[in-house]
Design a protein around this motif. Structure first.
Motif, PDB file in Angstrom:
ATOM      1  N   HIS A  15     -14.159  13.445   4.437  1.00  0.00           N
ATOM      2  CA  HIS A  15     -14.537  12.246   3.685  1.00  0.00           C
ATOM      3  C   HIS A  15     -13.280  11.487   3.264  1.00  0.00           C
ATOM      4  O   HIS A  15     -13.200  10.259   3.384  1.00  0.00           O
ATOM      5  N   ASN A  18     -11.806   9.723   6.306  1.00  0.00           N
ATOM      6  CA  ASN A  18     -12.519   8.495   6.676  1.00  0.00           C
ATOM      7  C   ASN A  18     -12.249   7.368   5.702  1.00  0.00           C
ATOM      8  O   ASN A  18     -12.040   6.217   6.103  1.00  0.00           O
ATOM      9  N   THR A  19     -12.262   7.697   4.405  1.00  0.00           N
ATOM     10  CA  THR A  19     -12.012   6.683   3.379  1.00  0.00           C
ATOM     11  C   THR A  19     -10.638   6.049   3.583  1.00  0.00           C
ATOM     12  O   THR A  19     -10.478   4.826   3.540  1.00  0.00           O
ATOM     13  N   GLU A  21      -8.679   6.159   6.370  1.00  0.00           N
ATOM     14  CA  GLU A  21      -8.559   5.461   7.658  1.00  0.00           C
ATOM     15  C   GLU A  21      -9.222   4.085   7.596  1.00  0.00           C
ATOM     16  O   GLU A  21      -8.631   3.093   8.021  1.00  0.00           O
ATOM     17  N   ASN A  22     -10.428   4.027   7.025  1.00  0.00           N
ATOM     18  CA  ASN A  22     -11.118   2.740   6.929  1.00  0.00           C
ATOM     19  C   ASN A  22     -10.384   1.776   6.013  1.00  0.00           C
ATOM     20  O   ASN A  22     -10.226   0.598   6.327  1.00  0.00           O
ATOM     21  N   GLY A  23      -9.929   2.278   4.873  1.00  0.00           N
ATOM     22  CA  GLY A  23      -9.260   1.418   3.894  1.00  0.00           C
ATOM     23  C   GLY A  23      -7.938   0.876   4.387  1.00  0.00           C
ATOM     24  O   GLY A  23      -7.664  -0.319   4.287  1.00  0.00           O
ATOM     25  N   THR A  25      -6.788   0.772   7.511  1.00  0.00           N
ATOM     26  CA  THR A  25      -6.953  -0.039   8.728  1.00  0.00           C
ATOM     27  C   THR A  25      -7.305  -1.479   8.364  1.00  0.00           C
ATOM     28  O   THR A  25      -6.990  -2.413   9.102  1.00  0.00           O
ATOM     29  N   GLY A  26      -7.929  -1.664   7.193  1.00  0.00           N
ATOM     30  CA  GLY A  26      -8.326  -3.001   6.747  1.00  0.00           C
ATOM     31  C   GLY A  26      -7.176  -3.882   6.302  1.00  0.00           C
ATOM     32  O   GLY A  26      -7.357  -5.075   6.077  1.00  0.00           O
ATOM     33  N   SER A  32      -2.241   1.376  13.263  1.00  0.00           N
ATOM     34  CA  SER A  32      -2.867   2.692  13.363  1.00  0.00           C
ATOM     35  C   SER A  32      -2.675   3.526  12.100  1.00  0.00           C
ATOM     36  O   SER A  32      -1.696   3.364  11.370  1.00  0.00           O
TER      37      SER A  32
END
Ligand SMILES: [Cu+2]
Length: 72
Positions: A15, A18-19, A21-23, A25-26, A32
């Motif tokens: 979790h 993912n948090t 990587e998503n944050g 990447t934004g 990367s």
């Protein structure tokens, strides 16, 4: 391109991965993001003309994972 390695002690599971990587990447200019859960480390590659290490660190804190630079 610039690559920085961060250490964030609060990384503990998928979790978190993912948090982060998503944050991260934004952020504009980031190309990367790699999270190593075991090592509690994050490697971020970004265009130094569009993003700053400080921006990445601020976003890490915002996401709930205060981090420090260990390389780069
Ligand atoms: Cu987690």
């Amino acid at each position: 391109m610039r690559s920085v390695e961060l250490s964030a002690m609060d990384i503990s599971c998928n979790h978190c991965k993912n948090t982060i990587e998503n944050g991260i990447t934004g952020i504009a200019g980031v190309s990367s993001v790699e999270v190593d859960i075991e090592a509690k480390r994050v490697t971020v590659v970004f265009d130094e003309y569009r993003a700053k290490t400080d921006t990445v660190l601020a976003e890490m804190a915002e996401l709930g994972y205060p981090a420090e630079v260990i390389a780069g």
